[in-house]
Structure formats: structure tokens, C-alpha cells
Design a protein around this motif. Structure first.
Motif: not given
Ligand SMILES: [Zn+2]
Length: 321
Positions: A134-162
Motif C-alpha cells: 500500500c502507498f496511500f490509504n485510499n479509503l481513509a482519504v475517501a472518508a475525510r473527503y466525504a466529511q469535508t466536501i459532503y458534510n458526512c458527519e459520521r463514516v463507518l468503515i468495515v474491513d474484512w481483509d485477512f
């Protein structure tokens, strides 16, 4: 009746990304996914979401998670940096499309993956470039983007990777606006993800690690979703405005880097539980992002099962509506 369909982020450059001959995080992974989606015809049903390619725009979003020096070290990888930035651009485009109701949910078939990325900088001259590929945390960046641009107050991230999503945990460990839930093995890279790691300061109670035993299958992982994730969200009264999935399929049976035994039906069930949660709290808004999965044939079958249930759910929900 209206149909708000599912979307797919896919780009040739994600296939071309290569960490060297024989590396398990190989172009073959996406070729296998493309083939199965084409063969089953589902690709025609999905709305194509094109990645954002504006490097400055993407960099601005990445800076909400990663340091300038880390970004600089990725740029120094030269040509290899292109898909790394574009993977983030793909997920940002998915957030735009879902938050503006162009689509209801989206799968991002991106490479490289992201959930191990911290700020350590890649090592471009060795075989193991990046952290856990991995190089950039694609999903973490997306979570912050959604919060900043679309005022998503709460974001849930679920991770089922091994593997444990240590980069995602790191990004939001003291942050009560992002709930991070991970099932994983404790006995492998990155050797983190202990259940006593529940978050700190205001973020305490918003980080939930559920390690599973070697050989764990559908029953164990579905039980973790139902008996640990759902009650924990209720306890915190956490009502997400958006749900993101770190969809790693190295937890599937027969993976070359994992030893869990989750079936394609198991992934379908996890997808359904997650979509039902999204229906309850956030109008079905789910963005799923490819992380691991190193047996290309198995990966492709699991992605197909996952995407099919996203698509069918979306269709049924909107017919009912
Ligand atoms: Zn993994």
C-alpha cells in the motif's frame, strides 16, 4: 419507480501497476476480475465511474490523511506514482457519484490497495515496495473527503481483509466521527489489531478489532458482524452518513496469503448485512474498495458475488421504493 444503479470504478492503469515479476499483488488480480464481470454480463449493468485525474485535486484530498513528505516520496517513484494517485482519484470519484445520487453504491476495483499505508514513505528500489503493498490509504482519504466536501458527519468503515487495516486504525484512532471495524488474523503482517485497541481520547469505543482464529469461515465472520459490530454501533448510537468497505478477499478460502475459509456466499452475506445497515442509516450509500486477495481466480469469484449482491440489492430497494 426509479432505479439508482450501482457503479464500478475500473481503469487500465490499475491493471498496469506492477511491483515486479512474481509479486502476489499482481496485474493478474484485476485481469481475472475484469474477465468474470465481462463473462457474466454484469459489467453492462453497472455505471462506469471514471477516476478523477487532476493531480492537485487528488493531492489536496490525500493531505487530509498523509504528510507532504510521504506524498513526495511517492512522487519520487516516478512512473509508478501514476496509478497510486489514480487509485485515490477513483475512490474520490465514487464518493462524488454516490453523494450526488448518481449511483447508490459503488465498487472500486483499484490497485494498489491502501489499508496498511501510514506516512512511512515507500521504498521504490526493493521488492517490498510500500507498506503491505500500500502507498496511500485510499479509503481513509475517501472518508475525510466525504466529511469535508459532503458534510458526512459520521463514516463507518468495515474491513474484512485477512490482514488488519492498521493504516485505517492509525488514521482515525482518536476520532469519534469515523467508526472502524476490522476482522482479521493476528498471526500475520502487520501483527496488529488486538481487541484491547478500542480507540483513544474522544475516539475511545469507535475502533473495534475482532481477530478470528486460523481457518475461520463464514460462521465466525458473520457472527462477528452480527454480535459485535451491530451492538457496538448501537451502544455508541453511531448512525453513519456513509459506509465504506475495505473489501479484501485474501480472507477467502484458498487464498495464497491467508488461511481463513470464507466462501463466496459468506461475502454475499457480509455485503447484505452492510447494505441493510446503509439502508437504515444512509439511504443505502456504500462504497466498497478492493484491498487484498491474491488467488486471482478465487478473488474474481468473490468480487463477482459481492458486486452482484450490491447490484441486486440496489435494484430491489429501488423497485420497492
Ligand atoms: Zn490483506
Amino acid at each position: 419507480m426509479y432505479i439508482v444503479p450501482s457503479g464500478l470504478v475500473f481503469d487500465e492503469s490499475y491493471i498496469n501497476h506492477s511491483l515486479g515479476p512474481g509479486h502476489p499483488e499482481s496485474p493478474e488480480r484485476l485481469r481475472a476480475i475484469r474477465k468474470i464481470l465481462n463473462n457474466n454480463g454484469i459489467i453492462k449493468e453497472l455505471i462506469d465511474i471514471n477516476p478523477i485525474s487532476d493531480r492537485d485535486f487528488i493531492t489536496e484530498a490525500i493531505l487530509r490523511i498523509h504528510s507532504g513528505s510521504h506524498i513526495k516520496s511517492v512522487i519520487e517513484c516516478g512512473q509508478m506514482a501514476e496509478p497510486i494517485f489514480l487509485a485515490v482519484g477513483g475512490v474520490l470519484a465514487a464518493v462524488d457519484a454516490v453523494m450526488t445520487d448518481k449511483i447508490n453504491n459503488c465498487f472500486c476495483a483499484v490497485r494498489p490497495p491502501g489499508h496498511h499505508a501510514h506516512n512511512h514513505g515507500p521504498h521504490c528500489d526493493g521488492w517490498f515496495q510500500g507498506e503491505g503493498f500500500c502507498f496511500f490509504n485510499n479509503l481513509a482519504v475517501a472518508a475525510r473527503y466525504a466529511q469535508t466536501i459532503y458534510n458526512c458527519e459520521r463514516v463507518l468503515i468495515v474491513d474484512w481483509d485477512f490482514h488488519h487495516g492498521n493504516g485505517t486504525e492509525w488514521a482515525f484512532y482518536d476520532d469519534p466521527s469515523v467508526f472502524f471495524f476490522s476482522t482479521h488474523s493476528l498471526h500475520t503482517y502487520p501483527m496488529t489489531g488486538f481487541p484491547n485497541r478500542t480507540g483513544e481520547a474522544k475516539g475511545r469505543g469507535y475502533n473495534l478489532n475482532v481477530p478470528l482464529r486460523p481457518g475461520a469461515g463464514d460462521k465466525e465472520i458473520i457472527t462477528a458482524w452480527q454480535r459485535q459490530l451491530l451492538p457496538a454501533l448501537e451502544k455508541q448510537n453511531f448512525k453513519p452518513d456513509l459506509i465504506l468497505i475495505s473489501a479484501g478477499f485474501d480472507s477467502r478460502k484458498d487464498d495464497y496469503l491467508g488461511n481463513f475459509t470464507i466462501s463466496d456466499k459468506g461475502f454475499t452475506r457480509l455485503t447484505e448485512i452492510t447494505l441493510q445497515l446503509a439502508d437504515t442509516y444512509c439511504r443505502g450509500r456504500v462504497i466498497s474498495l478492493l484491498e487484498g486477495g491474491y488467488n486471482p481466480a478465487g478473488l474474481a469469484r468473490a468480487v463477482y458475488a459481492h458486486l452482484k449482491s450490491m447490484y441486486i440489492h440496489c435494484k430491489v430497494e429501488n423497485i420497492v421504493a
